[in-house]
Design an enzyme around this catalytic site. Structure first.
Site, mmCIF file in Angstrom:
data_model
loop_
_atom_site.group_PDB
_atom_site.id
_atom_site.type_symbol
_atom_site.label_atom_id
_atom_site.label_comp_id
_atom_site.label_asym_id
_atom_site.label_seq_id
_atom_site.Cartn_x
_atom_site.Cartn_y
_atom_site.Cartn_z
ATOM 1 N N ASP A 8 28.782 39.554 50.180
ATOM 2 C CA ASP A 8 30.004 39.053 49.573
ATOM 3 C C ASP A 8 31.130 38.968 50.581
ATOM 4 O OD1 ASP A 8 29.560 38.603 46.692
ATOM 5 O OD2 ASP A 8 28.861 40.681 46.777
ATOM 6 N N GLU B 124 28.602 35.748 34.474
ATOM 7 C CA GLU B 124 27.980 36.532 35.528
ATOM 8 C C GLU B 124 28.860 37.738 35.756
ATOM 9 O OE1 GLU B 124 26.281 33.672 38.640
ATOM 10 O OE2 GLU B 124 27.047 35.342 39.808
#
Lengths: 412, 269
Positions: free
Chosen positions: B60, B49
């Site tokens: 995030d 990823e």
């Protein structure tokens, strides 16, 4: 595709007040562009807001607090000397600066805090740039006995020491955000993260008409009291509707609050004033509607300031409250549909209006509101003497005197 | 058959779980990202990823946000991300690469151009953090034409008709966000994860990956027992940041950390 939508919106719209649609879209804009973890909390909020916004008890409590705690209605003041000096239209100022805490922001925080209370959330969080929304949130948290956390860019904390102290006096915890540009947009990111993590007991009070659905609609509804009052006051005091409305636009909450109740009065021209900073041509500004393009940030599609790869760029202007690279999606839609015009004024023009209003009317306006005043001063002389302009004096300028002094080389 | 499908089929035949490391493109540099991708596959990664840096990574945590900031301050842009994948593909034809990022850098390039460039360099799937199914129909059509999977996230609060809908339109695999919160968060309740995964399994036959909060071999093993894949991000990115001054040490550290996770996952079965 956007071009054809634009035409259809303008020609066929029966009402401009029907937005957003069920999924939170204002035409091409708005929506809910968030991570999956936020979808649940947003649905819960939307459901609660839908349930209470027409609830007579909720409305009664909201109105009660606006009257007895905030001090509404705020006056619609005829600035006669200033109008005369400009030599054109009669200028009426909607005095949101006279509200408790000194700006329109509290209309929204009272509403959201009451909603939080009904939803059983004991903790409220907020993001703030200049500190005005943070203070308005800390204020209502104290009033309703809730825990309050305010996220604020580390850079802004340096610049706004007085508001930081006000929030602390009110019992809020102010958390410095060290990420990114250390300003409002980073504070917003951080508040979202807090919300995702603590959603069970936490209500996120967003301070402007941006963010994912239902925030743009909800914050607008809580600020629409500004326009509803102004409309009625204008009819009562002058006997007709104004020819033009003027308000400054950062995220755009004071502007949409004034504009929305007038949207279907098509004879009323509507002007949103962005911050041109050092000038649009210099690139140092905070005017996404004037010089940006559509994109997706902070949960909604709207006009943004970004580079060629879609990275959000930093904004520049003298007024911290307008320092935001996006704008509420309803403004984006009103721009494209042609119902409102978006213009900009520079720091220098805003400062001139700040001084003019202070000296001529004895009112020290916020630097944000000074942008609206500067544009008012541009159009008033070109209009008839019996024409009416309603300008939103969205906040008072006491918080800005250090900025103005510093700008003029004066040490206090 | 897509690389992702082939990958999961092979793992299933060998009774193994997929290990999916996440790193941010351009952190610490473009060249090192390609090298790290190879290090990861050699240490046992099944799928990679690759984070596309964004200025405002709302979903995030601080660790991955700082990686994004480092990558952007290195000048990393979307075309650089494609170059990284292209260079990786020159030596590795089989390991699926999933780009993970936010919508705005894609919109600004245009859905069609982005998808075309991604397909050309060998990107297999996208995770677009801030593009929930409600808003993704238009881009989804484009991605389908280029045979790029769109990986959707499912969270503990994804329920009812929304969960059904996601299971209906998802391709590749599904990514279960194991915690409320952001990437790199604390505490993970494996039993709760297992219950939710069972619910999801009743609606889809796609492989189920789990991410958010997987920071050591023990948690990886526990989660691996109930899922088909584990995603490790912050714990890895933290190690990259720690050794930013010394590339060789960084590669060693990354390699040994990933090997420890691989070994833990191999205990299962």
């Amino acid at each position: 595709m956007i071009e054809t939508n634009k035409k259809r919106d303008t020609l066929e719209m029966e009402s401009f007040k029907t937005m957003p649609d069920k999924r939170g879209h204002f035409g091409h804009y708005g929506g809910r562009f968030v991570s999956e973890t936020l979808m649940g909390p947003l649905e819960e909020l939307e459901k609660a807001y839908k349930k209470y916004k027409n609830d007579p008890d909720f409305i009664a409590e909201y109105k009660h607090d606006l009257k007895h705690y905030v001090g509404r209605p705020s006056p619609l003041y005829h600035a006669e000397r200033w109008s005369k000096q400009l030599g054109g239209a009669q200028i009426y100022l909607k005095r949101e600066d006279l509200n408790h805490t000194g700006a329109h922001k509290i209309n929204n925080t009272v509403g959201q805090a009451l909603l939080a209370k009904l939803m059983g959330k004991r903790r409220v969080i907020a993001e703030t740039g200049a500190g005005q929304h943070g203070v308005a949130t800390a204020t209502v948290a104290a009033r309703y006995g809730m825990e309050c956390i305010v996220y604020m860019g580390a850079e802004d904390i340096q610049r706004q020491a007085m508001n930081v102290f006000r929030m602390k006096l009110l019992g809020a915890i102010v958390v410095p955000v060290e990420a990114g540009s250390k300003t409002l947009k980073d504070a917003l990111n951080e508040a979202m993260r807090d919300w995702v993590t603590n959603v069970d007991d936490t209500f996120y009070i967003i301070g402007t008409v941006a963010g994912p659905h239902p925030y743009p609609a909800m914050v607008r509804d809580f600020n629409a009291i500004v326009g509803s009052e102004a409309r009625q006051q204008c009819l009562d005091q002058v006997g007709c509707l104004p020819e033009a409305l003027v308000a400054c636009v950062g995220g755009g909450s004071n502007a949409i609050g004034l504009f929305h109740p007038f949207l279907d009065d098509r004879e009323v021209s509507i002007y949103g004033v962005e911050a041109a900073g050092e000038g649009i041509e210099t690139g140092h500004h905070a005017a996404p509607l004037s010089a940006g393009k559509p994109g997706v940030l902070h949960g909604n599609r709207t006009y943004l300031m970004e580079d060629e790869y879609g990275q959000i760029t930093e904004t520049h202007c003298i007024s911290a409250g307008l320092d935001y690279p996006g704008v509420g999606p309803e403004h984006a839609w009103l721009k494209d549909s042609g119902r409102a015009k978006y213009v900009s004024v520079t720091d220098t023009e805003a400062l001139q209006a700040f001084h003019d209003l202070t000296r001529i009317e004895g009112i020290i306006p916020a630097l944000e509101s000074s942008h609206a005043l500067a544009y008012t001063a541009k159009i008033a002389p070109k209009m008839n003497k019996d024409a009416i302009i309603v300008a939103n004096l969205s906040g008072r300028g006491d918080k800005d005197i250090h900025t103005v002094a510093a700008h003029e080389g004066i040490t206090l | 058959m897509s690389r992702i499908e082939a990958c999961f089929n092979a793992l299933k035949n060998n009774n193994k779980k997929a290990l999916i490391p996440f790193i941010t493109a351009g952190d610490p540099s473009l060249d090192m990202t390609v090298e790290l991708m190879h290090v990861l596959t050699e240490a046992g990664a099944d799928i990679i990823e690759l984070g596309v840096p964004f200025s405002d990574p709302m979903a995030d945590g601080p660790v991955i946000q700082r990686a994004s900031e480092r990558a952007l301050s290195n000048g990393t842009n979307t075309d650089d991300v494609f170059s990284i994948v292209e260079e990786f593909r020159a030596k590795n034809e089989s390991t699926p690469v999933v780009l993970m990022g936010y919508l705005n850098p894609i919109e600004v390039m245009g859905y069609e151009i982005f998808a075309k460039k991604a397909a050309n360099v060998g990107v297999d799937a996208l995770i677009i953090v801030d593009l929930p199914p409600e808003e993704s129909a238009e881009f989804g059509e484009v991605l389908k034409r280029y045979c790029i999977d769109q990986i959707f996230l499912i969270s503990p609060t994804t329920q009812g008709r929304r969960l059904d809908r996601i299971c209906e339109i998802a391709t590749g695999f599904l990514y279960y966000v194991s915690l409320k919160g952001v990437t790199g968060s604390n505490q993970l309740d494996v039993k709760a994860v297992e219950d939710k995964l069972n619910e999801i399994r009743s609606k889809t036959s796609l492989p189920l990956g789990v991410g958010f909060g997987i920071k050591d071999p023990q948690i990886a093993e526990d989660v691996g027992r109930v899922s088909d894949a584990v995603v490790v991000g912050s714990a890895l990115v933290e190690r990259i940041a720690e050794h930013a001054e010394n590339n060789d040490k960084m590669k060693l550290e990354i390699s040994s950390f990933l090997c420890s996770l691989r070994a833990a996952l191999n205990n299962i079965g």
